[in-house]
Design a protein around this motif. Structure first.
Motif, PDB file in Angstrom:
ATOM      1  N   MET A   1     -46.530  26.320 -17.885  1.00  0.00           N
ATOM      2  CA  MET A   1     -45.121  25.904 -18.312  1.00  0.00           C
ATOM      3  C   MET A   1     -44.790  26.795 -19.274  1.00  0.00           C
ATOM      4  SD  MET A   1     -43.742  22.442 -18.742  1.00  0.00           S
ATOM      5  CE  MET A   1     -42.239  22.053 -19.462  1.00  0.00           C
ATOM      6  N   SER A   2     -45.765  27.184 -20.136  1.00  0.00           N
ATOM      7  CA  SER A   2     -45.610  28.187 -21.359  1.00  0.00           C
ATOM      8  C   SER A   2     -44.755  29.319 -20.911  1.00  0.00           C
ATOM      9  CB  SER A   2     -46.668  28.362 -22.246  1.00  0.00           C
ATOM     10  OG  SER A   2     -47.612  29.067 -21.482  1.00  0.00           O
ATOM     11  N   ASP A   3     -45.290  29.939 -19.733  1.00  0.00           N
ATOM     12  CA  ASP A   3     -44.846  31.184 -19.034  1.00  0.00           C
ATOM     13  C   ASP A   3     -43.184  31.049 -18.841  1.00  0.00           C
ATOM     14  OD1 ASP A   3     -46.875  32.839 -19.110  1.00  0.00           O
ATOM     15  OD2 ASP A   3     -47.488  32.375 -17.178  1.00  0.00           O
ATOM     16  N   ALA A   4     -42.809  29.854 -18.242  1.00  0.00           N
ATOM     17  CA  ALA A   4     -41.524  29.418 -17.983  1.00  0.00           C
ATOM     18  C   ALA A   4     -40.748  29.358 -19.171  1.00  0.00           C
ATOM     19  CB  ALA A   4     -41.618  28.418 -16.851  1.00  0.00           C
ATOM     20  N   ALA A   5     -41.271  28.624 -20.066  1.00  0.00           N
ATOM     21  CA  ALA A   5     -40.534  28.562 -21.314  1.00  0.00           C
ATOM     22  C   ALA A   5     -40.439  29.814 -22.301  1.00  0.00           C
ATOM     23  CB  ALA A   5     -41.198  27.511 -22.226  1.00  0.00           C
ATOM     24  N   SER A   6     -41.036  30.930 -21.926  1.00  0.00           N
ATOM     25  CA  SER A   6     -41.214  32.109 -22.746  1.00  0.00           C
ATOM     26  C   SER A   6     -40.215  33.214 -22.020  1.00  0.00           C
ATOM     27  CB  SER A   6     -42.292  32.705 -22.918  1.00  0.00           C
ATOM     28  OG  SER A   6     -43.015  32.814 -21.757  1.00  0.00           O
ATOM     29  N   ARG A   7     -39.868  32.765 -20.849  1.00  0.00           N
ATOM     30  CA  ARG A   7     -38.827  33.675 -19.740  1.00  0.00           C
ATOM     31  C   ARG A   7     -37.659  33.488 -20.252  1.00  0.00           C
ATOM     32  NH1 ARG A   7     -41.767  32.353 -14.379  1.00  0.00           N
ATOM     33  NH2 ARG A   7     -39.838  30.977 -14.254  1.00  0.00           N
ATOM     34  N   PRO A   8     -36.913  34.621 -20.352  1.00  0.00           N
ATOM     35  CA  PRO A   8     -35.419  34.444 -20.804  1.00  0.00           C
ATOM     36  C   PRO A   8     -34.723  33.616 -19.319  1.00  0.00           C
ATOM     37  CG  PRO A   8     -35.836  36.668 -19.651  1.00  0.00           C
ATOM     38  CD  PRO A   8     -37.243  35.814 -19.810  1.00  0.00           C
ATOM     39  N   ALA A   9     -33.559  33.055 -19.584  1.00  0.00           N
ATOM     40  CA  ALA A   9     -32.954  32.269 -18.689  1.00  0.00           C
ATOM     41  C   ALA A   9     -32.598  33.128 -17.461  1.00  0.00           C
ATOM     42  CB  ALA A   9     -31.736  31.136 -19.290  1.00  0.00           C
ATOM     43  N   THR A  10     -31.848  34.455 -17.658  1.00  0.00           N
ATOM     44  CA  THR A  10     -31.682  35.229 -16.757  1.00  0.00           C
ATOM     45  C   THR A  10     -31.871  36.730 -17.271  1.00  0.00           C
ATOM     46  OG1 THR A  10     -29.368  35.690 -17.943  1.00  0.00           O
ATOM     47  CG2 THR A  10     -29.408  33.933 -16.261  1.00  0.00           C
ATOM     48  N   LEU A  11     -31.925  37.549 -16.112  1.00  0.00           N
ATOM     49  CA  LEU A  11     -32.021  38.876 -16.208  1.00  0.00           C
ATOM     50  C   LEU A  11     -31.104  39.553 -16.165  1.00  0.00           C
ATOM     51  CD1 LEU A  11     -35.418  39.473 -14.030  1.00  0.00           C
ATOM     52  CD2 LEU A  11     -35.242  39.656 -16.735  1.00  0.00           C
ATOM     53  N   LYS A  12     -30.387  40.466 -17.164  1.00  0.00           N
ATOM     54  CA  LYS A  12     -29.267  41.084 -16.871  1.00  0.00           C
ATOM     55  C   LYS A  12     -29.452  42.511 -16.400  1.00  0.00           C
ATOM     56  CE  LYS A  12     -25.955  39.574 -20.433  1.00  0.00           C
ATOM     57  NZ  LYS A  12     -25.259  39.507 -21.360  1.00  0.00           N
ATOM     58  N   VAL A  13     -28.930  42.793 -15.284  1.00  0.00           N
ATOM     59  CA  VAL A  13     -29.038  44.125 -14.581  1.00  0.00           C
ATOM     60  C   VAL A  13     -27.852  44.823 -14.507  1.00  0.00           C
ATOM     61  CG1 VAL A  13     -29.787  45.165 -12.341  1.00  0.00           C
ATOM     62  CG2 VAL A  13     -30.969  43.311 -13.100  1.00  0.00           C
ATOM     63  N   LEU A  14     -27.822  45.973 -15.035  1.00  0.00           N
ATOM     64  CA  LEU A  14     -26.661  46.766 -15.069  1.00  0.00           C
ATOM     65  C   LEU A  14     -26.458  47.473 -13.877  1.00  0.00           C
ATOM     66  CD1 LEU A  14     -24.745  48.465 -17.821  1.00  0.00           C
ATOM     67  CD2 LEU A  14     -25.135  49.733 -15.894  1.00  0.00           C
ATOM     68  N   VAL A  15     -25.245  47.430 -13.059  1.00  0.00           N
ATOM     69  CA  VAL A  15     -25.229  48.329 -11.874  1.00  0.00           C
ATOM     70  C   VAL A  15     -23.969  49.375 -12.091  1.00  0.00           C
ATOM     71  CG1 VAL A  15     -24.774  48.113  -9.390  1.00  0.00           C
ATOM     72  CG2 VAL A  15     -26.023  46.358 -10.569  1.00  0.00           C
ATOM     73  N   TYR A  16     -24.174  50.562 -12.147  1.00  0.00           N
ATOM     74  CA  TYR A  16     -23.235  51.582 -12.355  1.00  0.00           C
ATOM     75  C   TYR A  16     -23.228  52.354 -11.171  1.00  0.00           C
ATOM     76  CZ  TYR A  16     -21.310  56.156 -13.699  1.00  0.00           C
ATOM     77  OH  TYR A  16     -20.718  57.365 -13.806  1.00  0.00           O
ATOM     78  N   SER A  17     -21.782  52.545 -10.809  1.00  0.00           N
ATOM     79  CA  SER A  17     -21.272  53.369  -9.580  1.00  0.00           C
ATOM     80  C   SER A  17     -19.670  53.109  -9.686  1.00  0.00           C
ATOM     81  CB  SER A  17     -21.649  52.720  -8.300  1.00  0.00           C
ATOM     82  OG  SER A  17     -20.943  53.369  -7.116  1.00  0.00           O
TER      83      SER A  17
END
Length: 141
Positions: free
Chosen positions: A1-17
């Motif tokens: 549970m501590s792993d899930a609590a320490s993870r960010p809610a989302t990962l931001k992935v920048l896609v350039y094209s």
């Protein structure tokens, strides 16, 4: 549970094209739930180099995917610039159009390289390897 609590809610992935179709293919290949041990992916779509730099300067980007075939500022040159100027720089994946561009990808210091046409399995494996340490021990698999 501590792993899930320490993870960010989302990962931001920048896609350039500069090609909306390429941006769509990257997002379709990865989806929003790439791996059970990773948070949801939130995409930041970018079509111009100055906006890539704005986002990276502002922070909060977890991974950058750059289209090496974009003009006038190609993803390989932008990858090199990011690695030279952004500290710390998030992991970078470049998408190349020709196998002969592999040496340029190495020069750019990108952590991963995939080829056009985008193979969803390969792109997914590379992204998981970069975002989830220990998930993929061998680069390029």
């Amino acid at each position: 549970m501590s792993d899930a609590a320490s993870r960010p809610a989302t990962l931001k992935v920048l896609v350039y094209s500069d090609d909306a179709t390429v941006r769509d293919r990257v997002q379709a290949a990865l989806g929003t739930t790439l791996h059970p041990d990773l948070p949801l992916i939130e995409y930041v779509e970018v079509a111009t180099a100055p906006v890539v730099l704005e986002h990276l300067d502002a922070g909060g980007i977890d991974l950058v995917i750059l289209d090496g075939e974009t003009a006038p500022a190609g993803g390989l040159g932008i990858a090199k610039q990011l690695k030279d100027e952004i500290d710390p720089c998030p992991p970078v994946v470049v998408i190349i159009g020709r196998p002969d561009d592999t040496w340029l990808a190495s020069w750019s210091r990108a952590e991963a390289v995939v080829s056009h046409p985008i193979d969803p399995m390969k792109l997914g494996r590379e992204v998981v390897r970069l975002l989830l340490p220990g998930a993929g021990s061998a680069p390029g698999h």
